[in-house]
Design a protein around this motif. Structure first.
Motif, PDB file in Angstrom:
ATOM      1  N   ASN A  33       0.794  -1.325   0.062  1.00  0.00           N
ATOM      2  CA  ASN A  33      -0.120   0.146  -0.045  1.00  0.00           C
ATOM      3  C   ASN A  33       0.873   1.243   0.025  1.00  0.00           C
ATOM      4  O   ASN A  33       0.259   2.353  -0.312  1.00  0.00           O
ATOM      5  N   VAL A  34       2.020   1.301   0.574  1.00  0.00           N
ATOM      6  CA  VAL A  34       3.043   1.956   0.661  1.00  0.00           C
ATOM      7  C   VAL A  34       4.242   1.565   0.464  1.00  0.00           C
ATOM      8  O   VAL A  34       4.627   0.678   0.986  1.00  0.00           O
ATOM      9  N   VAL A  35       5.119   2.344  -0.483  1.00  0.00           N
ATOM     10  CA  VAL A  35       6.345   2.017  -0.621  1.00  0.00           C
ATOM     11  C   VAL A  35       7.505   3.024  -0.084  1.00  0.00           C
ATOM     12  O   VAL A  35       7.456   4.336  -0.589  1.00  0.00           O
ATOM     13  N   ALA A  52       0.506   1.383  -5.077  1.00  0.00           N
ATOM     14  CA  ALA A  52       1.195   2.171  -3.792  1.00  0.00           C
ATOM     15  C   ALA A  52       1.278   3.369  -3.837  1.00  0.00           C
ATOM     16  O   ALA A  52       1.879   4.064  -4.831  1.00  0.00           O
ATOM     17  N   GLU A  53       1.344   4.046  -2.578  1.00  0.00           N
ATOM     18  CA  GLU A  53       1.814   5.497  -2.531  1.00  0.00           C
ATOM     19  C   GLU A  53       3.440   5.312  -2.315  1.00  0.00           C
ATOM     20  O   GLU A  53       3.987   4.384  -1.720  1.00  0.00           O
ATOM     21  N   LEU A  54       3.989   6.188  -3.018  1.00  0.00           N
ATOM     22  CA  LEU A  54       5.507   5.888  -3.388  1.00  0.00           C
ATOM     23  C   LEU A  54       6.073   7.142  -2.592  1.00  0.00           C
ATOM     24  O   LEU A  54       6.068   8.086  -2.869  1.00  0.00           O
ATOM     25  N   ILE A  55       7.256   7.077  -1.454  1.00  0.00           N
ATOM     26  CA  ILE A  55       7.788   7.985  -0.794  1.00  0.00           C
ATOM     27  C   ILE A  55       9.099   7.718  -0.821  1.00  0.00           C
ATOM     28  O   ILE A  55       9.766   6.955  -0.326  1.00  0.00           O
ATOM     29  N   ALA A  65      16.600  13.161   2.575  1.00  0.00           N
ATOM     30  CA  ALA A  65      15.126  13.490   2.455  1.00  0.00           C
ATOM     31  C   ALA A  65      14.371  13.480   3.527  1.00  0.00           C
ATOM     32  O   ALA A  65      13.347  14.199   4.016  1.00  0.00           O
ATOM     33  N   TYR A  66      14.659  12.264   4.587  1.00  0.00           N
ATOM     34  CA  TYR A  66      14.037  12.275   5.839  1.00  0.00           C
ATOM     35  C   TYR A  66      15.305  11.830   6.883  1.00  0.00           C
ATOM     36  O   TYR A  66      16.163  11.099   6.263  1.00  0.00           O
ATOM     37  N   GLN A  67      15.114  12.196   8.012  1.00  0.00           N
ATOM     38  CA  GLN A  67      16.093  11.720   9.011  1.00  0.00           C
ATOM     39  C   GLN A  67      15.703  10.232   9.492  1.00  0.00           C
ATOM     40  O   GLN A  67      14.511   9.832   9.285  1.00  0.00           O
ATOM     41  N   VAL A  86       6.014  -1.238   2.327  1.00  0.00           N
ATOM     42  CA  VAL A  86       7.415  -1.957   1.944  1.00  0.00           C
ATOM     43  C   VAL A  86       8.493  -0.814   2.064  1.00  0.00           C
ATOM     44  O   VAL A  86       8.262  -0.060   1.634  1.00  0.00           O
ATOM     45  N   ARG A  87       9.489  -1.579   2.906  1.00  0.00           N
ATOM     46  CA  ARG A  87      10.655  -0.678   2.870  1.00  0.00           C
ATOM     47  C   ARG A  87      11.650  -1.191   2.111  1.00  0.00           C
ATOM     48  O   ARG A  87      12.221  -2.126   1.988  1.00  0.00           O
ATOM     49  N   LEU A  88      11.874  -0.457   0.941  1.00  0.00           N
ATOM     50  CA  LEU A  88      12.706  -1.071  -0.063  1.00  0.00           C
ATOM     51  C   LEU A  88      14.216  -0.260   0.052  1.00  0.00           C
ATOM     52  O   LEU A  88      14.428   0.826  -0.199  1.00  0.00           O
TER      53      LEU A  88
END
Length: 252
Positions: A33-35, A52-55, A65-67, A86-88
Motif C-alpha cells: 500500500n505504501v513503498v 502503492a503510495e511511493l515515498i 530526504a528524511y532523518q 514495504v521498505r525498499l
C-alpha cells in the motif's frame, strides 16, 4: 481509521541490475500500500508497485530526504493508516542497511514484520567484473566491512582485515581510501591488487584496477567516486587471468 493488521516488509532491492531483483520482492511490491524507497534503488522496480503510495526517503552525499527517526515514524504511521508498508532498500537490508533496526522499531509498535533478502552489492558487484571473493589458492575467506561507522570513522575491523590473507570488501569507504591504503601499506601489502567498482551492475558501471600502492592515483585519473565498492586481495587478479585465457583461445 486504523488498519487491523498493519505490516512492514523490508525488501532488498539488490545491487542495481533490475534482473537481480527477487521474485519474492516483486510479490511484496505488488501487495504494498505504501513503498518507502532509498536512493540506490533502481527506480524501474517501482513499476511493480502500481497501486502503492511511493515515498522517497533516501540520502545522497549527506543530503537527507528524511532523518532516520522520521522514516521510523513514517513506517509506523503509514502501516497503521494504509496497511502494508514495504521498505525498499538497496542491496541486502541486513548488510549495513539498517533493516534490522527498522524491523525492531516496527515490531515494538505492534506491526507484523517480514524480511525479503536481496542480493548484496558486496557479492554481486565484484562478480559482475569476474572477481570471485574466494578462489582456491588465492583466498579462503572474505571480509565485508563498512568503511564509515555511525561515528563517521573508519571501522577498526579494517586494521584486522589488513593483517589477514582474506579478500577484503569495503562498502562506503571511498572517503577513507587514504586511511585504508595506509593500513594495508603498514601491513606489508603494498603490492596487493585492488579493484574499485563504481555503480556496479548498472549501465553506468566503471572500474579501476591497481595495487595498494597505486590505487589512489588510479582513482584520481579515472575520477571514481561514490557509490563504489573497494575489493582488496589476490582474487582481483582473476579478472585479468580470465581475459588473457579468452584472448589466447581466440588467437589460436
Amino acid at each position: 481509521m486504523l488498519i487491523n493488521n498493519p505490516k512492514l516488509t523490508v525488501v532488498g532491492a539488490g545491487p542495481g541490475d533490475i534482473e537481480l531483483f527477487t521474485l519474492k520482492g516483486v510479490k511484496a511490491l505488488q501487495s504494498a500500500n505504501v513503498v518507502l524507497y532509498d536512493a540506490l534503488v533502481n527506480p524501474e522496480l517501482l513499476d511493480y508497485a502500481q497501486d502503492a503510495e511511493l515515498i522517497f526517503v533516501g540520502k545522497r552525499k549527506g543530503c537527507y530526504a528524511y532523518q532516520q527517526e522520521q522514516i521510523n515514524d513514517l513506517i509506523i504511521s503509514r502501516a497503521n493508516s494504509h496497511g502494508h508498508v514495504v521498505r525498499l532498500k538497496g542491496g541486502d537490508p541486513f548488510i549495513f542497511g539498517r533493516g534490522a533496526e527498522e524491523m525492531e522499531i516496527a515490531a515494538a509498535a505492534g506491526l507484523e514484520v517480514a524480511m525479503v533478502p536481496g542480493i548484496s552489492s558486496s557479492l554481486a558487484v565484484p562478480a559482475y567484473q569476474n572477481i570471485p571473493l574466494t578462489k582456491r589458492g588465492s583466498a579462503e575467506s572474505f571480509w565485508v566491512i563498512t568503511g564509515t561507522t555511525k561515528d563517521h570513522k573508519l571501522s577498526n575491523d579494517v586494521t584486522l582485515a589488513s593483517q589477514s590473507s582474506a579478500t577484503v570488501v569495503i562498502l562506503m569507504g571511498m572517503s577513507k581510501l587514504g586511511e585504508i591504503v595506509n593500513l594495508f601499506t603498514a601491513s606489508g601489502k603494498r603490492e596487493v591488487p585492488v579493484a574499485i567498482i563504481q555503480n556496479g551492475t548498472t549501465a553506468e558501471e566503471r572500474i579501476g584496477i591497481g595495487t595498494i600502492e597505486t590505487i589512489q592515483s588510479v582513482v584520481e585519473a579515472l575520477k571514481l567516486t561514490n557509490p563504489s565498492i573497494i575489493v582488496i586481495g589476490e582474487v582481483v587478479r582473476h579478472r585479468a587471468q580470465l581475459l588473457n585465457l579468452q584472448l589466447e583461445y581466440n588467437a589460436v
